[in-house]
Design a protein around this motif. Sequence first.
Motif, PDB file in Angstrom:
ATOM      1  N   ARG A 177      37.641  44.754  44.605  1.00 28.49           N
ATOM      2  CA  ARG A 177      38.163  43.366  44.774  1.00 28.49           C
ATOM      3  C   ARG A 177      36.876  42.579  44.170  1.00 28.49           C
ATOM      4  O   ARG A 177      36.863  41.524  43.607  1.00 28.49           O
ATOM      5  CB  ARG A 177      38.509  43.005  46.220  1.00 28.49           C
TER       6      ARG A 177
ATOM      7  N   TRP B 213      47.291  43.082  48.446  1.00 27.05           N
ATOM      8  CA  TRP B 213      47.557  44.305  49.248  1.00 27.05           C
ATOM      9  C   TRP B 213      48.082  44.359  50.401  1.00 27.05           C
ATOM     10  O   TRP B 213      47.029  43.626  51.324  1.00 27.05           O
ATOM     11  CB  TRP B 213      46.052  45.202  49.003  1.00 27.05           C
TER      12      TRP B 213
ATOM     13  N   ASP C  41      49.339  52.589  49.064  1.00 31.02           N
ATOM     14  CA  ASP C  41      49.078  51.838  47.888  1.00 31.02           C
ATOM     15  C   ASP C  41      47.454  51.616  47.836  1.00 31.02           C
ATOM     16  O   ASP C  41      46.634  51.446  48.887  1.00 31.02           O
ATOM     17  CB  ASP C  41      49.539  50.501  47.740  1.00 31.02           C
TER      18      ASP C  41
ATOM     19  N   TYR D 192      44.185  50.287  44.768  1.00 31.51           N
ATOM     20  CA  TYR D 192      43.903  49.614  43.337  1.00 31.51           C
ATOM     21  C   TYR D 192      42.437  50.064  43.040  1.00 31.51           C
ATOM     22  O   TYR D 192      41.665  50.556  43.950  1.00 31.51           O
ATOM     23  CB  TYR D 192      44.027  48.171  43.646  1.00 31.51           C
TER      24      TYR D 192
ATOM     25  N   VAL E   6      46.646  50.196  39.426  1.00 34.00           N
ATOM     26  CA  VAL E   6      47.292  49.905  40.627  1.00 34.00           C
ATOM     27  C   VAL E   6      48.264  51.262  40.963  1.00 34.00           C
ATOM     28  O   VAL E   6      48.848  51.823  39.907  1.00 34.00           O
ATOM     29  CB  VAL E   6      48.178  48.955  40.684  1.00 34.00           C
TER      30      VAL E   6
ATOM     31  N   ASP F  15      50.809  53.678  43.644  1.00 35.02           N
ATOM     32  CA  ASP F  15      51.632  53.844  44.662  1.00 35.02           C
ATOM     33  C   ASP F  15      51.731  55.196  45.033  1.00 35.02           C
ATOM     34  O   ASP F  15      52.396  55.958  44.619  1.00 35.02           O
ATOM     35  CB  ASP F  15      52.989  53.031  44.344  1.00 35.02           C
TER      36      ASP F  15
ATOM     37  N   ASP G 159      54.865  49.681  51.484  1.00 37.52           N
ATOM     38  CA  ASP G 159      53.582  49.003  51.254  1.00 37.52           C
ATOM     39  C   ASP G 159      53.682  48.264  50.162  1.00 37.52           C
ATOM     40  O   ASP G 159      54.608  48.434  48.943  1.00 37.52           O
ATOM     41  CB  ASP G 159      52.488  49.985  50.902  1.00 37.52           C
TER      42      ASP G 159
ATOM     43  N   THR H 158      51.973  45.958  46.934  1.00 32.41           N
ATOM     44  CA  THR H 158      50.683  45.463  46.215  1.00 32.41           C
ATOM     45  C   THR H 158      50.937  44.882  44.804  1.00 32.41           C
ATOM     46  O   THR H 158      51.833  45.575  44.070  1.00 32.41           O
ATOM     47  CB  THR H 158      49.812  47.111  45.862  1.00 32.41           C
TER      48      THR H 158
END
Length: 417
Positions: free
Chosen positions: A174, A188, A197, A199, A212, A214, A402, A404
């Motif tokens: 991030r 998220w 999930d 990233y 990204v 899952d 989830d 995202t």
Amino acid sequence: MDTDFSLAPMAGRHLQQPTASALAVSVPSVTFEENNARVLEVFGRHRELISLPVLENGHPIGLISRNIFMSQMSKPYHRELYEKKSCIAFMDKDPLIVEVDTSIETLGALAVESGDKTLADGFMIVEQGKFTGLGSGLDLMRMMVSLQAEKNRQVMQSIDYASVIQRAMLSASRTAMSQALADACLIWEPRDVVGGDFYHFERYADGWFAAVADCTGHGVPGAFLTLIASSSLKQALEQHGPHDPARVMGEVNRSMKRVLGQHATAEQRSESDDGMDACFFWFEAATDSLTYASAKMPLLVLLPGAEEVQTFDGSRTGLGYIDTPDDMKWSNRSVQLSEGAVVMTATDGIIDQIGGPKNIAFGKQRLRNAMLASRDLPMSEFGKKIMEEQKNYQGQQRRRDDLTFFSFRLRGSINSK
């Protein structure tokens, strides 16, 4: 993100398992030679006594229930008939008898197996065969409830700490994203405290790489799988670099299958059939070109002035599953972006969410419409609008998965490392 690891010792604490000794209450008793007149006297003097142990040389041989005894002795002529007879006349000859070191969990299972009488009349606790006290079925139930509540509390403490770890792992990506992109949004939201999930975002001198993903499931199982997948992705990037997302995807697939033992044969099939859907992409700063590889996850692109959102679905094969070949090859596709283009990818937590008046999935079309309606907003506001749209649609329905999504608007070139 600053992480406080002072919680770590808490996650490792073990719950002390109580034993039957904690329930042993000292009570009056009678020997098998004593008659029912003596039993009547004891029950008369001890109104709180629910059951009376019968002993032989200090060893329990039975249990007399107050309710059964008093109801029998109150019948016509029963007192005259039985008062001078041995107390074993109304004795349960097969009560539950446990040693003092019997765990509460084991004791609970034995109590259920022995039937309702144990919960109503209690059970006898011994030490090396010698009677030490009487246990109450009600006290046993209370202790089991308390024990389960403490277990649940400790499990939740562990899960909460796992959430701290998971968020700390994601925080570097991030931070890198905020440094590389002037106008971007990353949402998220795990369905539970932790999620499946994840990233990844990494800056390079000539561009940036983003992913990204899952993973199968959600909650704790999904979170475990994100650790495997995230580690596999980082290793693949270190070995092969970021410029070929399809190759990186193939390496992650092989790594996950190896770690999870997902090599199906005619003789034996793996117990695990877990994997992940993902979208990997490389952005070339010099050309404003986006190269991506997709495994069952859509890439949505809204070019300046366009009236429709372009949807690129990619491969229908996920990473790591038993039926995914070890040598599976994904394909790269490139999209030429221009100033102001909006790009978005999302896990199926938003697309598959049930809601609306017909209780059907949110779907890709509603997501595209939401993108069109919010296209002129800064990405921070864009993300909030998308989430408002999704939550309003969800209504009172339970969150299914989830959620995202990552989106950015192209604004000039990024800064190099």
